[in-house]
Design a protein around this motif. Structure first.
Motif, PDB file in Angstrom:
ATOM      1  N   LEU A  45      17.769  15.557 -30.981  1.00 19.01           N
ATOM      2  CA  LEU A  45      16.793  14.575 -30.512  1.00 19.01           C
ATOM      3  C   LEU A  45      15.369  15.119 -30.508  1.00 19.01           C
ATOM      4  O   LEU A  45      14.432  14.443 -30.936  1.00 19.01           O
ATOM      5  N   LEU A  46      15.188  16.343 -30.031  1.00 22.15           N
ATOM      6  CA  LEU A  46      13.839  16.903 -29.934  1.00 22.15           C
ATOM      7  C   LEU A  46      13.214  17.071 -31.307  1.00 22.15           C
ATOM      8  O   LEU A  46      12.093  16.602 -31.559  1.00 22.15           O
ATOM      9  N   TRP A  47      13.923  17.725 -32.220  1.00 20.01           N
ATOM     10  CA  TRP A  47      13.393  17.931 -33.571  1.00 20.01           C
ATOM     11  C   TRP A  47      13.226  16.598 -34.297  1.00 20.01           C
ATOM     12  O   TRP A  47      12.276  16.399 -35.056  1.00 20.01           O
ATOM     13  N   GLY A  48      14.144  15.683 -34.067  1.00 14.39           N
ATOM     14  CA  GLY A  48      14.045  14.380 -34.725  1.00 14.39           C
ATOM     15  C   GLY A  48      12.801  13.624 -34.325  1.00 14.39           C
ATOM     16  O   GLY A  48      12.127  13.013 -35.162  1.00 14.39           O
ATOM     17  N   ILE A  49      12.456  13.656 -33.019  1.00 16.71           N
ATOM     18  CA  ILE A  49      11.241  12.989 -32.545  1.00 16.71           C
ATOM     19  C   ILE A  49      10.005  13.640 -33.155  1.00 16.71           C
ATOM     20  O   ILE A  49       9.073  12.956 -33.597  1.00 16.71           O
TER      21      ILE A  49
ATOM     22  N   THR B 291      26.418  15.546 -34.497  1.00 21.31           N
ATOM     23  CA  THR B 291      26.686  14.239 -35.093  1.00 21.31           C
ATOM     24  C   THR B 291      27.402  14.379 -36.426  1.00 21.31           C
ATOM     25  O   THR B 291      28.334  13.620 -36.732  1.00 21.31           O
ATOM     26  N   LEU B 292      26.975  15.352 -37.238  1.00 24.98           N
ATOM     27  CA  LEU B 292      27.633  15.569 -38.529  1.00 24.98           C
ATOM     28  C   LEU B 292      29.094  15.972 -38.328  1.00 24.98           C
ATOM     29  O   LEU B 292      29.973  15.544 -39.092  1.00 24.98           O
ATOM     30  N   ASP B 293      29.363  16.770 -37.299  1.00 22.25           N
ATOM     31  CA  ASP B 293      30.746  17.142 -36.996  1.00 22.25           C
ATOM     32  C   ASP B 293      31.554  15.923 -36.569  1.00 22.25           C
ATOM     33  O   ASP B 293      32.745  15.803 -36.895  1.00 22.25           O
ATOM     34  N   SER B 294      30.913  15.014 -35.824  1.00 26.35           N
ATOM     35  CA  SER B 294      31.607  13.791 -35.400  1.00 26.35           C
ATOM     36  C   SER B 294      31.998  12.944 -36.605  1.00 26.35           C
ATOM     37  O   SER B 294      33.091  12.374 -36.650  1.00 26.35           O
ATOM     38  N   ILE B 295      31.085  12.850 -37.589  1.00 29.31           N
ATOM     39  CA  ILE B 295      31.387  12.086 -38.805  1.00 29.31           C
ATOM     40  C   ILE B 295      32.506  12.754 -39.587  1.00 29.31           C
ATOM     41  O   ILE B 295      33.439  12.095 -40.066  1.00 29.31           O
TER      42      ILE B 295
ATOM     43  N   GLN C 287       6.631   0.919 -41.427  1.00 32.24           N
ATOM     44  CA  GLN C 287       7.349   1.233 -40.193  1.00 32.24           C
ATOM     45  C   GLN C 287       8.837   1.430 -40.456  1.00 32.24           C
ATOM     46  O   GLN C 287       9.489   2.246 -39.806  1.00 32.24           O
ATOM     47  N   MET C 288       9.368   0.690 -41.410  1.00 31.45           N
ATOM     48  CA  MET C 288      10.783   0.836 -41.740  1.00 31.45           C
ATOM     49  C   MET C 288      11.068   2.232 -42.274  1.00 31.45           C
ATOM     50  O   MET C 288      12.099   2.849 -41.933  1.00 31.45           O
ATOM     51  N   LEU C 289      10.172   2.753 -43.088  1.00 30.41           N
ATOM     52  CA  LEU C 289      10.357   4.091 -43.641  1.00 30.41           C
ATOM     53  C   LEU C 289      10.327   5.143 -42.527  1.00 30.41           C
ATOM     54  O   LEU C 289      11.182   6.037 -42.483  1.00 30.41           O
ATOM     55  N   ILE C 290       9.359   5.040 -41.611  1.00 34.56           N
ATOM     56  CA  ILE C 290       9.279   5.974 -40.487  1.00 34.56           C
ATOM     57  C   ILE C 290      10.515   5.848 -39.610  1.00 34.56           C
ATOM     58  O   ILE C 290      11.076   6.843 -39.129  1.00 34.56           O
ATOM     59  N   PHE C 291      10.968   4.621 -39.412  1.00 35.00           N
ATOM     60  CA  PHE C 291      12.159   4.345 -38.612  1.00 35.00           C
ATOM     61  C   PHE C 291      13.382   5.060 -39.191  1.00 35.00           C
ATOM     62  O   PHE C 291      14.121   5.763 -38.476  1.00 35.00           O
ATOM     63  N   LEU C 292      13.604   4.911 -40.490  1.00 32.90           N
ATOM     64  CA  LEU C 292      14.764   5.524 -41.132  1.00 32.90           C
ATOM     65  C   LEU C 292      14.661   7.048 -41.164  1.00 32.90           C
ATOM     66  O   LEU C 292      15.658   7.750 -40.961  1.00 32.90           O
ATOM     67  N   VAL C 293      13.454   7.561 -41.416  1.00 34.52           N
ATOM     68  CA  VAL C 293      13.260   9.013 -41.437  1.00 34.52           C
ATOM     69  C   VAL C 293      13.564   9.607 -40.068  1.00 34.52           C
ATOM     70  O   VAL C 293      14.242  10.642 -39.955  1.00 34.52           O
ATOM     71  N   THR C 294      13.092   8.954 -39.018  1.00 32.01           N
ATOM     72  CA  THR C 294      13.321   9.463 -37.658  1.00 32.01           C
ATOM     73  C   THR C 294      14.801   9.436 -37.304  1.00 32.01           C
ATOM     74  O   THR C 294      15.333  10.402 -36.739  1.00 32.01           O
ATOM     75  N   ILE C 295      15.487   8.338 -37.627  1.00 33.68           N
ATOM     76  CA  ILE C 295      16.925   8.255 -37.344  1.00 33.68           C
ATOM     77  C   ILE C 295      17.674   9.356 -38.084  1.00 33.68           C
ATOM     78  O   ILE C 295      18.510  10.071 -37.501  1.00 33.68           O
ATOM     79  N   ALA C 296      17.377   9.505 -39.369  1.00 36.65           N
ATOM     80  CA  ALA C 296      18.054  10.537 -40.162  1.00 36.65           C
ATOM     81  C   ALA C 296      17.773  11.925 -39.603  1.00 36.65           C
ATOM     82  O   ALA C 296      18.678  12.771 -39.508  1.00 36.65           O
ATOM     83  N   ALA C 297      16.531  12.187 -39.208  1.00 38.20           N
ATOM     84  CA  ALA C 297      16.166  13.500 -38.674  1.00 38.20           C
ATOM     85  C   ALA C 297      16.913  13.798 -37.383  1.00 38.20           C
ATOM     86  O   ALA C 297      17.395  14.923 -37.164  1.00 38.20           O
TER      87      ALA C 297
END
Length: 753
Positions: free
Chosen positions: A402-406, A159-163, A386-396
């Motif tokens: 996907l696996l490490w992020g979850i 994803t970072l390469d795509s950006i 929940q918003m904080l967990i939501f943003l942390v998970t997306i960023a991760a």
């Protein structure tokens, strides 16, 4: 009319409905399957092959009723990453290897189904799952920007390469390709948003693909910018999994294990979430079996991989199309597959003329629906935690995979709960709590997140049926399983009283959603259920499913009313009604068709009391529905229950246009009598012919208020305006005027006298 359609041989008698629905699903499935395969890094034909396999296998294995299975956009980033990982950056080399991973994933799913592993999904925090889907949406958009603009350079591995690649992509814009892509993207958003029914007669994905094809021919688009299809599907369109290569290369085994775990986790999570969401919009309110569905997906994945296809899961978009088209059983999957085979055999040349930019536009829209701003606003409404967990998970997920992020998202949930349960350090500084005691308390609180929440179970007999009173401590996603297992072992007709005791400290968002689903299930099954104790817990936000902590002082704190709440409170005062601004989950005690469909059903600003001799309940109602899980539909709804002296109306519905037609399965539609002046487009639905005269009594009301939806069920009336959101006080008065029509002529006469 009251029969619930079954799968299998019995379901074949509904072939007229399922055949037509299967055709409409195929028209949507074809462009989506092509696009998902392209987004996955696989040959386009692989997506169609997997959709065909799903349709040929799923109807014979069961587990659901109106759910359509096939390749899904949610798995595309995981498959692409798997191909790059296994192929060393070469998609062509990684494709046969990832087919092995899909086959192994299917075998694991079959094994998990046999050990009843579907129930373990409740371990996963709801917010982490939704963050995963949002991150997948962002990844899909980033990966599809280059083909939309005409950049044919190799796909970025991360994803970072795509950006990082975006500035370079902007220098490679092909004007003709970009014109086609931009127009198709605009139409995807416009056609899906428009309320003009005639503009959506052709499914937007199909219309966009056809338009792209026409523009490609007219503008002479070169072959590299078009979909590549094999000349002979059977000879050149099927890739065999590279089992031998995997067996002979031990260095691939760790990477293969990572891909299999990732696919199994995401496939299982999304499958179980989708069938639960589709069940809530099933017109017949049938309940899918998660483990049977998991087994069916496992067999489908094995078969798909052997034929060169992609992973298979239930799809929300295609399932909604199936329901709206009138599909009744899983045979709609089968007919969908037959039509796809016909398309593949007869229209391969046409498919190969569709531009990649048009497919990219379709996928970008699909990705946007997963991560649009309403996803974030909905999560924020549930709670800042929940918003904080939501943003942390997306960023991760975006920074790793996907696996490490979850896993990081789940760790964030644990840390958040531990922090909320940790006593303030001021207690240590002021000497109210020793430092060692604070550490012990933190340890006990952490342990409570995974400890069985059931404190006590008391069994007795009430009203001739078994009754169980269950006392609970803290209830969170990580300790739901013992509670769920206890409930599964109780008699199916038992009455339940669940008490969240004051010895508990917290009830998290996932647990609140579980308790609400428990209430809804008990209501559907007609068994008594009572939830007590939450009144002693402080609610983080006004959302009915927000987390709660035990804090008596905060519970007593008076909340400030919003402007809307003040408006409703003033209306209540002027009409002598009780007012409650709190948000709570809606329980449909009368069985109204309108209230029983959808998800996240909430009522707020509730007015109750007696009005002109009738018991009324007037409230602001909101709900979501698959596949638009984050789009909140809001209306002001009035429910009126007549007094005992008034003859109740029989069950009937008056609906503007074809509103809710697909869901009124236990009603019979009648043409409006020619001698009765119903507003244009109104439909009359009754459960028996003798109800027609009662429908005529409501004529004056719908003439004065054209556009209202009126439903009578079990003697109670529900009325609201589908074309409006929240009503102002004057319009609320209009809703309550239905009381005049609800009273029998004799009662009206005696009242006026």
């Amino acid at each position: 009319m009251n029969e619930k359609p079954s799968n299998g041989i019995k379901g074949l008698k509904h072939w007229r409905y399922d055949l037509g629905a299967g055709l409409q699903v195929a028209l949507v499935s074809l462009p989506l399957s092509l696009g998902i395969a392209i987004a996955s890094g696989a040959p386009p034909v692989a997506g169609v092959v997997s959709a065909i396999i799903a349709g040929l296998v799923f109807p014979f294995l069961g587990g659901a009723y109106v759910t359509i299975s096939g390749p899904a956009a949610g798995l595309a980033p995981a498959l692409l990453s798997g191909m790059l990982l296994l192929g060393g950056g070469d998609l062509a080399a990684g494709y046969p290897l990832v087919l092995v991973a899909i086959c192994l994933t299917g075998l694991v799913q079959i094994l998990l189904a046999f050990v009843n592993a579907g129930r373990f999904a409740i371990f996963l925090p709801v917010t982490v799952v939704e963050a995963m889907l949002a991150a997948i949406g962002i990844m899909i958009i980033l990966k599809q920007v280059p083909p939309l603009l005409g950049d044919l350079s190799p796909v970025a591995p991360t994803t970072l390469d795509s950006i990082a690649k975006l500035p370079e992509t902007l220098t490679r814009i092909e004007p003709t390709v970009f014109f086609i892509g931009a127009l198709c993207l605009f139409l995807m958003f416009f056609l899906n948003a428009t309320r003009r029914v005639w503009m959506r007669r052709i499914p937007p994905p199909l219309f966009v693909a056809m338009l792209g094809l026409v523009l490609a021919v007219v503008l002479g688009l070169e072959e590299p910018y078009l979909i590549v299809m094999p000349e002979n599907v059977l000879e050149g369109g099927i890739t065999v999994p590279a089992f031998g290569e995997v067996f002979n290369r031990p260095e691939l085994w760790v990477s293969m294990l990572i891909v299999v775990i990732t696919l199994t986790l995401i496939d299982g999570i999304e499958s179980l979430a989708t069938i639960a969401a589709v069940d809530k919009i099933d017109p017949y309110q049938r309940k899918s079996d998660p483990n049977v569905t998991l087994r069916a997906m496992g067999v489908s994945n094995v078969a798909s991989s052997l034929a060169g296809g992609l992973t298979i899961i239930p799809g929300g978009v295609k399932s909604r199309v199936n329901i709206d088209a009138g599909g009744r059983t899983l045979w709609a999957n089968f007919y969908n597959a037959i039509f796809l085979i016909v398309f593949l055999l007869l229209a391969t040349d046409l498919i190969s003329m569709i531009p990649l930019a048009a497919i990219a536009a379709i996928l970008i829209y699909v990705g946007w629906r997963l991560c649009e701003y309403r996803v974030f606003s909905k999560t924020y409404a549930i709670g800042r935690d929940q918003m904080l967990i939501f943003l942390v998970t997306i960023a991760a997920i975006l920074l790793t995979d996907l696996l490490w992020g979850i896993l990081i998202g789940m760790a964030a949930e644990i840390l958040m709960l531990a922090y909320l349960l940790t006593p303030s350090f001021r207690a240590v500084l002021t000497g109210r709590l020793a430092f060692v005691q604070s550490l012990e308390l933190i340890g006990r609180n952490l342990a409570s997140l995974f400890r069985n929440p059931v404190i006590k179970v008391h069994a007795d007999q009430r009203d001739g049926r078994p009754h169980y009173e269950i006392s609970l401590g803290s209830l969170v996603c990580f300790n739901l399983l013992p509670f769920d297992k206890l409930l599964q072992n109780l008699p199916s007709d038992a009455a339940l009283t669940v008490i969240v005791t004051e010895s508990g400290r917290i009830v998290d968002h996932t647990a609140m959603e579980y308790l609400h689903q428990l209430q809804e299930q008990a209501l559907r099954e007609g068994r008594p259920f009572e939830l007590r104790g939450l009144e002693h817990y402080y609610q983080f936000t006004q959302h009915s499913l927000s987390a709660r902590m035990h804090d008596a002082a905060l519970v007593r704190r008076e909340a400030r009313l919003s402007a809307r709440a003040e408006q409703m409170a003033a209306f209540a005062r002027s009409h002598g009604l009780e007012f409650d601004p709190a948000t709570s989950a809606v329980l449909d005690a009368h069985g109204f068709t309108y209230l029983r469909r959808g998800d996240l059903k909430q009522e707020r600003n509730v007015l109750t009391g007696e009005y002109r001799g009738h018991d009324i309940r007037l409230f602001d109602y909101s709900h979501t529905a698959a596949p638009d899980h984050y789009v909140e539909h809001r209306h002001t709804v009035a429910i009126i229950t007549p007094p005992s002296g008034v003859t109740p109306l029989p069950d009937l519905v008056l609906a503007p246009g074809h509103y809710l037609k697909r869901y009124l399965v236990d009603y019979q539609e009648h043409d409006a009598p020619v001698d009765i002046d119903y507003p244009e487009g109104y439909r009359v639905y009754t459960r028996e012919d003798r109800s027609l005269p009662a429908a005529e009594r409501l004529l004056g009301y719908v003439q004065r208020h054209p556009g209202v939806y009126v439903e009578v069920r079990s003697g109670a009336l529900l009325v609201f305006r589908p074309d409006r959101e929240l009503e102002d006080p004057e319009s609320m008065e209009g809703l309550l005027e239905v009381i005049d029509a609800a009273m029998s002529p004799s009662v009206q006469h005696s009242t006026s006298a």
